[in-house]
Structures are given as structure tokens and as C-alpha cells.
Design a protein around this motif. Structure first.
Motif, PDB file in Angstrom:
ATOM      1  N   ALA A 248      43.947  44.616  30.919  1.00 15.29           N
ATOM      2  CA  ALA A 248      43.032  44.048  31.619  1.00 15.29           C
ATOM      3  C   ALA A 248      42.944  44.243  32.765  1.00 15.29           C
ATOM      4  N   VAL A 249      43.778  45.205  33.216  1.00 13.50           N
ATOM      5  CA  VAL A 249      43.697  45.571  34.499  1.00 13.50           C
ATOM      6  C   VAL A 249      43.675  46.682  34.693  1.00 13.50           C
ATOM      7  N   ALA A 250      44.307  47.713  33.649  1.00  8.95           N
ATOM      8  CA  ALA A 250      43.854  48.850  33.236  1.00  8.95           C
ATOM      9  C   ALA A 250      42.335  48.847  32.759  1.00  8.95           C
ATOM     10  N   ALA A 251      41.792  48.118  31.790  1.00 10.39           N
ATOM     11  CA  ALA A 251      40.170  48.270  32.074  1.00 10.39           C
ATOM     12  C   ALA A 251      39.166  48.406  33.016  1.00 10.39           C
ATOM     13  N   ALA A 252      39.656  46.930  34.018  1.00  9.72           N
ATOM     14  CA  ALA A 252      39.306  47.627  35.536  1.00  9.72           C
ATOM     15  C   ALA A 252      39.125  48.299  35.737  1.00  9.72           C
ATOM     16  N   VAL A 253      40.361  48.946  35.478  1.00  5.50           N
ATOM     17  CA  VAL A 253      40.493  50.182  36.293  1.00  5.50           C
ATOM     18  C   VAL A 253      39.951  51.236  36.229  1.00  5.50           C
ATOM     19  N   GLU A 254      39.993  51.874  34.940  1.00  6.99           N
ATOM     20  CA  GLU A 254      38.865  52.594  34.034  1.00  6.99           C
ATOM     21  C   GLU A 254      36.788  51.852  34.357  1.00  6.99           C
ATOM     22  N   GLU A 255      36.685  50.730  34.002  1.00  4.20           N
ATOM     23  CA  GLU A 255      35.685  50.460  34.520  1.00  4.20           C
ATOM     24  C   GLU A 255      34.970  51.069  35.698  1.00  4.20           C
TER      25      GLU A 255
END
Length: 99
Positions: A85-92
Motif C-alpha cells: 500500500a505504501v509502494a502504491a501511494a509512492v507510485e501514485e
């Protein structure tokens, strides 16, 4: 430091997220924890704001601090966060979670 999982540190930080009623009818404080991640690609204040805003939207996040020079992102949360979830937020936000 466990670099394989992407979590550099994860330690209890203290108290103060909020108050929660306990079974005796009183109140107790919830504990917070800090997790430090490394994000690649940030070069300016806008980058810092974008990463902070996206991670800050995750459930349970109480605060985000970013060190632009090192790429270190310290996340204060009520409980451990899902790294995906953190990785997805950073990618967003347009950046890459490297550890």
C-alpha cells in the motif's frame, strides 16, 4: 535494518494518536510507531509534498516526514502498514519505493 522487506526501522514511538475508551470506562492513549522507507526520484519541495500527501491518505497514518536529501520517508502510524500500500501511494505520486 531489514532492507529485504523495505522497512528500514519500525519501532514504537510513544503515545498520543488519540484516546480510546477502555473496558473500565476510562480512557487510554493509543501507541504510535514509526517506519522509515527510502523513496527514489524526489528532487524538490513539490516532490516531498506529493509523496507526503499520497502516503498521508493511507488508513492509520498519523504523520509523514520526508528528508529530501536522503530520500528517507518517516511514516508515523497507529499500526504496521502494508508495504504494498505504501509502494502504491509512492507510485501514485510519481516516485519509486526502493526500501
Amino acid at each position: 535494518a531489514d532492507r529485504g522487506s523495505g522497512v528500514v526501522t519500525q519501532t514504537p514511538r510513544g503515545y498520543g494518536v488519540g484516546l480510546e475508551e477502555d473496558t473500565r470506562g476510562g480512557y487510554r492513549e493509543e501507541a504510535e510507531m514509526e517506519t522509515v522507507y527510502t523513496v527514489k526520484g524526489m528532487t524538490c519541495g513539490h516532490c516531498v509534498n506529493a509523496v507526503s500527501a499520497e502516503i498521508g491518505k493511507l488508513d492509520g497514518v498519523a504523520g509523514v516526514t520526508v528528508d529530501l536529501a536522503t530520500g528517507a520517508v518517516t511514516v508515523t502510524s497507529e499500526a504496521p502498514l502494508d508495504k504494498g500500500a505504501v509502494a502504491a501511494a509512492v507510485e501514485e505520486a510519481g516516485y519509486e519505493l526502493v526500501s
